[in-house]
Scaffold this motif. Sequence first.
Motif, short mmCIF file in Angstrom:
data_model
loop_
_atom_site.label_atom_id
_atom_site.label_comp_id
_atom_site.label_asym_id
_atom_site.label_seq_id
_atom_site.Cartn_x
_atom_site.Cartn_y
_atom_site.Cartn_z
N PRO A 20 0.83 -1.15 0.25
CA PRO A 20 0.11 0.08 -0.03
C PRO A 20 0.74 1.35 -0.15
CG PRO A 20 -0.93 -1.55 1.52
CD PRO A 20 0.24 -1.99 1.08
N GLU A 21 1.99 1.31 0.84
CA GLU A 21 2.81 2.50 0.82
C GLU A 21 3.31 2.66 -0.64
OE1 GLU A 21 7.00 3.92 2.73
OE2 GLU A 21 6.52 1.83 3.17
N THR A 22 3.86 1.90 -1.31
CA THR A 22 4.52 1.97 -2.66
C THR A 22 3.29 2.22 -3.71
OG1 THR A 22 4.70 -0.36 -3.65
CG2 THR A 22 6.47 0.73 -2.20
N ALA A 49 -6.30 -1.66 2.28
CA ALA A 49 -4.93 -0.92 2.40
C ALA A 49 -4.66 -0.20 1.22
CB ALA A 49 -4.06 -1.91 3.20
N TYR A 50 -4.66 -1.10 0.12
CA TYR A 50 -4.28 -0.80 -1.24
C TYR A 50 -5.54 0.32 -1.71
CZ TYR A 50 -1.00 -4.24 -1.83
OH TYR A 50 0.11 -5.07 -1.88
N ALA A 53 -4.98 3.85 -0.26
CA ALA A 53 -3.52 4.38 -0.57
C ALA A 53 -3.94 5.02 -2.08
CB ALA A 53 -2.37 3.50 -0.75
N GLY A 54 -5.23 4.68 -2.53
CA GLY A 54 -5.40 5.43 -4.15
C GLY A 54 -5.27 4.28 -5.33
N ALA A 55 -5.15 3.08 -4.97
CA ALA A 55 -5.12 2.25 -5.92
C ALA A 55 -6.42 1.60 -6.21
CB ALA A 55 -4.05 1.01 -5.48
N SER A 56 -6.77 1.11 -7.29
CA SER A 56 -7.95 0.37 -7.62
C SER A 56 -8.02 -1.11 -7.66
CB SER A 56 -8.67 0.73 -9.18
OG SER A 56 -8.69 2.39 -9.48
N VAL A 57 -8.64 -1.82 -6.69
CA VAL A 57 -8.56 -3.07 -6.57
C VAL A 57 -9.47 -3.77 -7.60
CG1 VAL A 57 -8.83 -4.91 -5.02
CG2 VAL A 57 -7.86 -2.95 -4.07
#
Length: 381
Positions: A20-22, A49-50, A53-57
Amino acid sequence: MKVGIGRELREGERRVAATPETAGQLVALGVEVLVEAGAGTESGYSDGAYADAGASVVPHLAVGELDVLCHVRPLTPAQASSLRSGTITIGLASPAAELETVSALAAAGVTAFALELVPRISRAQSMDALTSQALVAGYRIVLEAAIRFPRFFPLYMTAAGTIPPARVLVLGAGVAGLQAIGTAKRLGARVSAYDVRPASADEVTSMGGTFVHLDLDAVEGTGGYARELSEDRAVRQRELLAPHVAAADVLITTAAIPGRPAPLLVTSDMVAGMRAGSIVVDLAAESGGNVEGVVAGRDVPVPTTAGDGVVTLVGMKDAASAMPADASRLYAKNVANLLALMTADGIVAPDFADEVLAGACLTHDGKVTHAPTAAALEGAN
């Protein structure tokens, strides 16, 4: 541009190419990050968590629609063939052992960056996955040895008597070897180590080990690795190592030569000459092994010459994956830092005038750009 992080398909692989951090670091670069559902579960990173962090799951990663695919273990030929021309891949590629995949990547027009090929220069240290994963592996192999060893590692002086410390010998003083030395020392063992590179003596001492001098030093090769010994010198090396191996309670081997089978350092007779109950852990088992008779992923009992028991020969397999949370934390930073080097204003466009990107490139524009791999492919055809 779409950057994809998928679930790893190789059996037993528990790491993930982004945390999630990266993922947040990549989103900040202006790219769209797609994470396949469950990709980080084995490493302790949840889908939520992803998303935070702004990612699309996504339920399934459509690799044919990606601009960049980040991965841990080498892709399969089928995965490589499913990528569209111009896709960029970043991950471990094991080019010497995965020639079929390399050929498929080139045929598909993929620009593949192999983390094994990242130049070992100061500017590329934050992208050096071999170093980060060797750090994890070097720690883990000592734990594997300690679990199997039927005695304590440290010295204990008690009212019931004194228990002497275990004697640990480490062969190979690269990143993994040095971490093994430090870990065994912290567990209280008496540690000695050997490496053919003269410069490694001070490094061994700095980690608390005693350097074994065999008067058989080899000239250091490129990238800080040892250069392969000639056969007669390799035989002499084993002869000189034999008494040190016999005196050890625990033997840990970590020697590797990039792109080549692991050098044979210890014969089966040398293992059999150890005391009953001794443990041998070979980190190089997947690339042929430093120890004769090793089998990757298995413990092999070797009867002692004295006939009083066995020595356990442990063939490590994907050691870093055994500690997936921290291994992924380090690996994902390597991947993100390399991707950041080729990204500006949300556009991923590698500049091959950069020595890091040029050195790490395996295939591009339909060609295998890494000369040794190209030569290996020609020889295989």
